[in-house]
Scaffold this active site. Sequence first.
Site, PDB file in Angstrom:
ATOM      1  N   ASP A 112      -4.014 -10.349   3.820  1.00  0.00           N
ATOM      2  CA  ASP A 112      -3.026  -9.354   3.431  1.00  0.00           C
ATOM      3  C   ASP A 112      -1.675 -10.054   3.251  1.00  0.00           C
ATOM      4  O   ASP A 112      -1.427 -10.676   2.232  1.00  0.00           O
ATOM      5  CB  ASP A 112      -3.007  -8.266   4.517  1.00  0.00           C
ATOM      6  CG  ASP A 112      -2.114  -7.094   4.179  1.00  0.00           C
ATOM      7  OD1 ASP A 112      -1.865  -6.858   2.996  1.00  0.00           O
ATOM      8  OD2 ASP A 112      -1.648  -6.409   5.115  1.00  0.00           O
ATOM      9  N   LYS A 140      -5.915  -8.752  -0.590  1.00  0.00           N
ATOM     10  CA  LYS A 140      -4.874  -7.879  -1.170  1.00  0.00           C
ATOM     11  C   LYS A 140      -3.782  -8.801  -1.685  1.00  0.00           C
ATOM     12  O   LYS A 140      -2.785  -9.057  -1.012  1.00  0.00           O
ATOM     13  CB  LYS A 140      -4.262  -7.001  -0.069  1.00  0.00           C
ATOM     14  CG  LYS A 140      -5.016  -5.755   0.262  1.00  0.00           C
ATOM     15  CD  LYS A 140      -4.117  -4.848   1.103  1.00  0.00           C
ATOM     16  CE  LYS A 140      -4.880  -4.183   2.204  1.00  0.00           C
ATOM     17  NZ  LYS A 140      -4.038  -3.487   3.175  1.00  0.00           N
ATOM     18  N   ASP A 168     -10.392  -1.858  10.923  1.00  0.00           N
ATOM     19  CA  ASP A 168     -10.102  -0.688  11.746  1.00  0.00           C
ATOM     20  C   ASP A 168      -8.780  -0.033  11.386  1.00  0.00           C
ATOM     21  O   ASP A 168      -7.903  -0.637  10.763  1.00  0.00           O
ATOM     22  CB  ASP A 168     -10.014  -1.107  13.213  1.00  0.00           C
ATOM     23  CG  ASP A 168      -8.738  -1.914  13.501  1.00  0.00           C
ATOM     24  OD1 ASP A 168      -8.538  -2.947  12.850  1.00  0.00           O
ATOM     25  OD2 ASP A 168      -7.942  -1.483  14.366  1.00  0.00           O
TER      26      ASP A 168
HETATM   27  P1  IMP Z   1      -2.174 -10.514   7.442  1.00  0.00           P
HETATM   28  O1  IMP Z   1      -1.787 -11.366   8.610  1.00  0.00           O
HETATM   29  O2  IMP Z   1      -1.109  -9.556   7.034  1.00  0.00           O
HETATM   30  O3  IMP Z   1      -2.742 -11.297   6.265  1.00  0.00           O
HETATM   31  O4  IMP Z   1      -3.292  -9.522   7.929  1.00  0.00           O
HETATM   32  C1  IMP Z   1      -4.467  -9.907   8.416  1.00  0.00           C
HETATM   33  C2  IMP Z   1      -5.003  -8.903   9.409  1.00  0.00           C
HETATM   34  O5  IMP Z   1      -4.404  -7.601   9.287  1.00  0.00           O
HETATM   35  C3  IMP Z   1      -6.460  -8.709   9.122  1.00  0.00           C
HETATM   36  O6  IMP Z   1      -7.229  -9.628   9.872  1.00  0.00           O
HETATM   37  C4  IMP Z   1      -6.688  -7.285   9.530  1.00  0.00           C
HETATM   38  O7  IMP Z   1      -7.046  -7.234  10.896  1.00  0.00           O
HETATM   39  C5  IMP Z   1      -5.357  -6.577   9.353  1.00  0.00           C
HETATM   40  N1  IMP Z   1      -5.314  -5.795   8.083  1.00  0.00           N
HETATM   41  C6  IMP Z   1      -4.620  -6.072   6.965  1.00  0.00           C
HETATM   42  N2  IMP Z   1      -4.824  -5.144   6.008  1.00  0.00           N
HETATM   43  C7  IMP Z   1      -5.666  -4.251   6.547  1.00  0.00           C
HETATM   44  C8  IMP Z   1      -6.283  -3.042   6.037  1.00  0.00           C
HETATM   45  O8  IMP Z   1      -6.113  -2.602   4.892  1.00  0.00           O
HETATM   46  N3  IMP Z   1      -7.117  -2.402   6.915  1.00  0.00           N
HETATM   47  C9  IMP Z   1      -7.358  -2.837   8.176  1.00  0.00           C
HETATM   48  N4  IMP Z   1      -6.822  -3.958   8.684  1.00  0.00           N
HETATM   49  C10 IMP Z   1      -5.983  -4.658   7.869  1.00  0.00           C
HETATM   50 MG    MG Z   2      -7.377  -5.442  12.498  1.00  0.00          MG
END
Ligand code: IMP
Ligand code: MG
Length: 193
Positions: A112, A140, A168
């Site tokens: 994300d 994403k 989740d």
């Molecule tokens: P990042 O550090 O923002 O790249 O996010 C990674 C973590 O955020 C993932 O391992 C997920 O646990 C959580 N996450 C990000 N987007 C979503 C979503 O749309 N649904 C559920 N969990 C998400």
């Molecule tokens: Mg999560």
Amino acid sequence: MPTAKKPAGATHRDLESVLITETAIRRRIKKLGAEIMAAYGDEPITVISIINGAILFTADLLRQIDNPIRLDCIRISSYRNETKSVGKPQLIHSLTLDVSNRHVLLIDDILDTGKTLSLVAELIRRLNPTSLRVCVLLDKRGRREVPFEADFVGFKIPDRFVVGYGLDFAERYRNLPCIGVLKPHLQNPPEWA
Ligand code: IMP
Ligand code: MG
């Protein structure tokens, strides 16, 4: 005992829409397994799965890979407030396997903002693996705050908060077999809390 068949297209009652069906997930994971095997040849792989989100994906993906595999898990604190990113991710449970001089494949459910994977990738690089590749089920791309690309991506998805198949919302919905978008009234605030 006879079991009633679910009608085609039946979905969990809390979902507004299904983004990726159970069948589509299964098909894509089969292909991802083949992509990963082609990339590694006969080399043994040390897989590191970021729990809890990547548990279901890791379990299904590993069964599509024939290479010798060692599996370890890493836990990162959630830095999210339900659907939004609110701070910095932190390591709360580290590795037990030695990854130095190993081919490491890091697996997460979703890429994300990129904060989680860039943190974990940096931690692993410091341990001197022979190689480090990253596989995510979902990407994403439009949401990146830290530049990060995965080597293997299951599906690129739009900027929607999704649940199911390991993902989740406040620890719920991980067990849905498909991936979908929650109905808006369940996202803010959660009525079932
Ligand atoms: P990042 O550090 O923002 O790249 O996010 C990674 C973590 O955020 C993932 O391992 C997920 O646990 C959580 N996450 C990000 N987007 C979503 C979503 O749309 N649904 C559920 N969990 C998400
Ligand atoms: Mg999560």
